[in-house]
Design an enzyme around this catalytic site. Structure first.
Site, PDB file in Angstrom:
ATOM      1  N   ASP A  80      -2.893 -18.205   0.842  1.00  0.00           N
ATOM      2  CA  ASP A  80      -3.905 -18.884   0.021  1.00  0.00           C
ATOM      3  C   ASP A  80      -4.588 -19.996   0.822  1.00  0.00           C
ATOM      4  O   ASP A  80      -5.811 -20.169   0.780  1.00  0.00           O
ATOM      5  CB  ASP A  80      -3.317 -19.399  -1.306  1.00  0.00           C
ATOM      6  CG  ASP A  80      -1.981 -20.102  -1.154  1.00  0.00           C
ATOM      7  OD1 ASP A  80      -1.402 -20.099  -0.047  1.00  0.00           O
ATOM      8  OD2 ASP A  80      -1.505 -20.684  -2.153  1.00  0.00           O
ATOM      9  N   ASP A 137     -12.144  -9.112   4.804  1.00  0.00           N
ATOM     10  CA  ASP A 137     -13.435  -9.105   4.108  1.00  0.00           C
ATOM     11  C   ASP A 137     -14.024 -10.509   4.098  1.00  0.00           C
ATOM     12  O   ASP A 137     -15.220 -10.708   4.331  1.00  0.00           O
ATOM     13  CB  ASP A 137     -13.269  -8.635   2.640  1.00  0.00           C
ATOM     14  CG  ASP A 137     -13.449  -7.129   2.486  1.00  0.00           C
ATOM     15  OD1 ASP A 137     -13.125  -6.408   3.439  1.00  0.00           O
ATOM     16  OD2 ASP A 137     -13.904  -6.694   1.411  1.00  0.00           O
ATOM     17  N   ASP A 179      -6.228  -7.017   4.406  1.00  0.00           N
ATOM     18  CA  ASP A 179      -7.370  -6.365   3.750  1.00  0.00           C
ATOM     19  C   ASP A 179      -8.294  -7.434   3.173  1.00  0.00           C
ATOM     20  O   ASP A 179      -9.507  -7.432   3.400  1.00  0.00           O
ATOM     21  CB  ASP A 179      -6.857  -5.443   2.640  1.00  0.00           C
ATOM     22  CG  ASP A 179      -7.993  -4.791   1.863  1.00  0.00           C
ATOM     23  OD1 ASP A 179      -8.941  -4.330   2.513  1.00  0.00           O
ATOM     24  OD2 ASP A 179      -7.936  -4.767   0.618  1.00  0.00           O
ATOM     25  N   LYS A 224       3.250 -15.338   2.627  1.00  0.00           N
ATOM     26  CA  LYS A 224       3.386 -16.042   1.340  1.00  0.00           C
ATOM     27  C   LYS A 224       4.873 -16.303   1.163  1.00  0.00           C
ATOM     28  O   LYS A 224       5.508 -15.867   0.192  1.00  0.00           O
ATOM     29  CB  LYS A 224       2.788 -15.160   0.217  1.00  0.00           C
ATOM     30  CG  LYS A 224       2.711 -15.830  -1.136  1.00  0.00           C
ATOM     31  CD  LYS A 224       1.695 -16.943  -1.234  1.00  0.00           C
ATOM     32  CE  LYS A 224       1.798 -17.657  -2.574  1.00  0.00           C
ATOM     33  NZ  LYS A 224       0.965 -18.890  -2.633  1.00  0.00           N
ATOM     34  N   TYR A 279       0.829  -1.208   0.000  1.00  0.00           N
ATOM     35  CA  TYR A 279       0.000   0.000   0.000  1.00  0.00           C
ATOM     36  C   TYR A 279       0.865   1.260   0.000  1.00  0.00           C
ATOM     37  O   TYR A 279       0.447   2.304  -0.484  1.00  0.00           O
ATOM     38  CB  TYR A 279      -0.882   0.037   1.257  1.00  0.00           C
ATOM     39  CG  TYR A 279      -2.187  -0.695   1.146  1.00  0.00           C
ATOM     40  CD1 TYR A 279      -2.231  -2.042   0.824  1.00  0.00           C
ATOM     41  CD2 TYR A 279      -3.387  -0.038   1.394  1.00  0.00           C
ATOM     42  CE1 TYR A 279      -3.430  -2.718   0.747  1.00  0.00           C
ATOM     43  CE2 TYR A 279      -4.595  -0.706   1.323  1.00  0.00           C
ATOM     44  CZ  TYR A 279      -4.613  -2.040   1.003  1.00  0.00           C
ATOM     45  OH  TYR A 279      -5.802  -2.696   0.937  1.00  0.00           O
TER      46      TYR A 279
HETATM   47  C1  IPM Z   1     -10.294  -1.239   4.192  1.00  0.00           C
HETATM   48  C2  IPM Z   1     -10.568  -0.660   2.833  1.00  0.00           C
HETATM   49  C3  IPM Z   1      -9.406   0.251   2.460  1.00  0.00           C
HETATM   50  C4  IPM Z   1      -8.137  -0.567   2.468  1.00  0.00           C
HETATM   51  C5  IPM Z   1      -9.581   0.996   1.130  1.00  0.00           C
HETATM   52  C6  IPM Z   1     -10.847   1.837   1.121  1.00  0.00           C
HETATM   53  C7  IPM Z   1      -8.383   1.812   0.766  1.00  0.00           C
HETATM   54  O1  IPM Z   1     -10.744  -1.667   1.903  1.00  0.00           O
HETATM   55  O2  IPM Z   1     -10.213  -0.459   5.164  1.00  0.00           O
HETATM   56  O3  IPM Z   1     -10.205  -2.462   4.300  1.00  0.00           O
HETATM   57  O4  IPM Z   1      -7.835  -1.244   1.481  1.00  0.00           O
HETATM   58  O5  IPM Z   1      -7.437  -0.556   3.491  1.00  0.00           O
HETATM   59 MG    MG Z   2     -10.814  -3.629   2.734  1.00  0.00          MG
END
Ligand code: IPM
Ligand code: MG
Length: 356
Positions: A223, A251, A247, A191, A142
């Site tokens: 993975d 999710d 990240d 990884k 990032y």
């Molecule tokens: C998160 C989001 C952010 C990230 C984006 C909006 C830049 O996906 O907080 O997980 O990737 O960190």
């Molecule tokens: Mg995110």
């Protein structure tokens, strides 16, 4: 207690969900005799529209001068074509960096009322889903160099993934310490079969393990981890991993608990000041429809009270108010189930506030 809270409403559903969290915080303040001053901060697409950049210095200053920062969401398709430096997300990344919040803690826990909403089979959910992802937040790909160039007529892009031992060690310690307060199991995700930065990551984690003899450290390739999270999430207690893996995995982890709309996060680092935000994005398709789930934001505010302001009773009261809302059968669209009562974003905030 008197506190100054920098509030970033942001884009998309950001303003709606923040509004509900503020109502709930106001109620807590009245009930428990605190004063919270909310300071509005423009960041993301809205700052770009108003000030020409996603995080103007004077807006950042407000965050740095506050006791804590509460954020809704930023970003959205509308700005996909602006230069990278001006993207709303760039504001968020700069804010994380400026606050020095290198540790992002994202719990994945199934609310008993919502176990049937999980897309996983009941027998898997019944084994229990309750783990914490500790995501490195201010390093890695990032924050490495990003560039696009023409090479012999072909456009080529480069993103650099870099980690120093120091960065790995400080997030590693957060992982070990978090595991120490839980079931004492730490899974370090990398990884290392491909990436040099992951091999360094693994080496540092193992060196640290010697200082934490009561914690069981395991390694997992990212993975495989993505697969294990859906195969048997009950095996995890604390996962520690680098920025981009965290990240993606967070999710996935949120989804198996039912909805990404329910998950809070708290980012901590060098100073005492933290950044509290739900883990979902700005969901532009839902914006302004009063359909978003504000619970991730409300629970982020509860995390802020617990970890930043040392108000565990108030935080528990907020979480309890969420639990009572679910008990009463209220559901926003993302977690709607047959026979339940449909709530909009405002109604959700209203009921939770009244439960306090
Ligand atoms: C998160 C989001 C952010 C990230 C984006 C909006 C830049 O996906 O907080 O997980 O990737 O960190
Ligand atoms: Mg995110």
């Amino acid at each position: 207690m008197q506190k100054e809270i920098a509030v970033i409403r942001g884009d998309g559903i950001g303003p709606e969900i923040i509004e509900q969290a503020l109502r709930v915080l106001e109620r807590v303040a009245v009930r428990y005799g605190h004063t919270f001053h909310f300071i509005d901060v423009d960041m993301g697409g809205c700052a770009l529209d108003r000030w020409g950049e996603p995080l103007p210095a004077k807006e950042l200053r407000k965050c740095l001068d506050s006791d804590s920062v509460l954020l809704g969401a930023v970003g959205g398709e509308k700005r996909n074509n602006v230069p990278a430096e001006l993207r709303p997300e760039k504001g968020l990344l700069s804010l994380r960096k400026a606050l020095g919040v290198y540790s992002n803690n994202r719990p994945a826990k199934v609310w008993p009322q919502l176990s049937a909403v999980s897309p996983l089979k009941k027998e898997i959910v019944d084994r229990g889903i309750d783990f914490l992802i500790v995501r490195e937040l201010t390093g890695g790909i990032y924050f490495g160099e990003h560039r696009t160039e023409e090479k012999e007529g072909i456009t080529t892009s480069v993103d650099v993934l870099e980690y120093s031992e120091t960065e790995i060690e400080r997030i590693g310690r957060i992982g070990f310490e978090a595991a120490g307060k839980r079931k004492k199991k730490l899974c370090s995700v990398d990884k290392s079969n491909v990436l040099a930065s992951s091999r360094l990551w693994r080496k540092v984690m193992h060196r640290l393990a010697e200082e934490y003899p009561d914690i069981l450290l395991t390694d997992m390739l990212v993975d495989n981890c993505a697969m294990q999270i859906v195969r048997d999430p009950s095996q995890f207690d604390v996962i520690v991993t680098e920025n981009m893996f965290g990240d993606i995995l967070s999710d996935e982890a949120s989804m198996i608990t039912g909805s990404i709309g329910m998950i809070p996060s708290g980012s901590l680092g060098k100073g005492p000041r933290g950044l509290y935000e739900p883990i979902h994005g700005s969901a532009p398709d839902l914006a302004g429809k009063d359909e978003a789930n504000p619970i991730g934001t409300i629970l982020s505010a509860a995390m802020m009270l617990r970890y930043r302001f040392d108000l565990p009773e108030e935080a528990a009261a907020m979480e309890n108010a969420v639990s009572k809302y679910l008990d009463a059968g209220w559901r926003t669209a993302d977690i709607m189930q047959e026979g339940k009562k449909k709530a909009g974003c405002r109604r959700c905030g209203q009921v939770i506030m009244e439960n306090l």
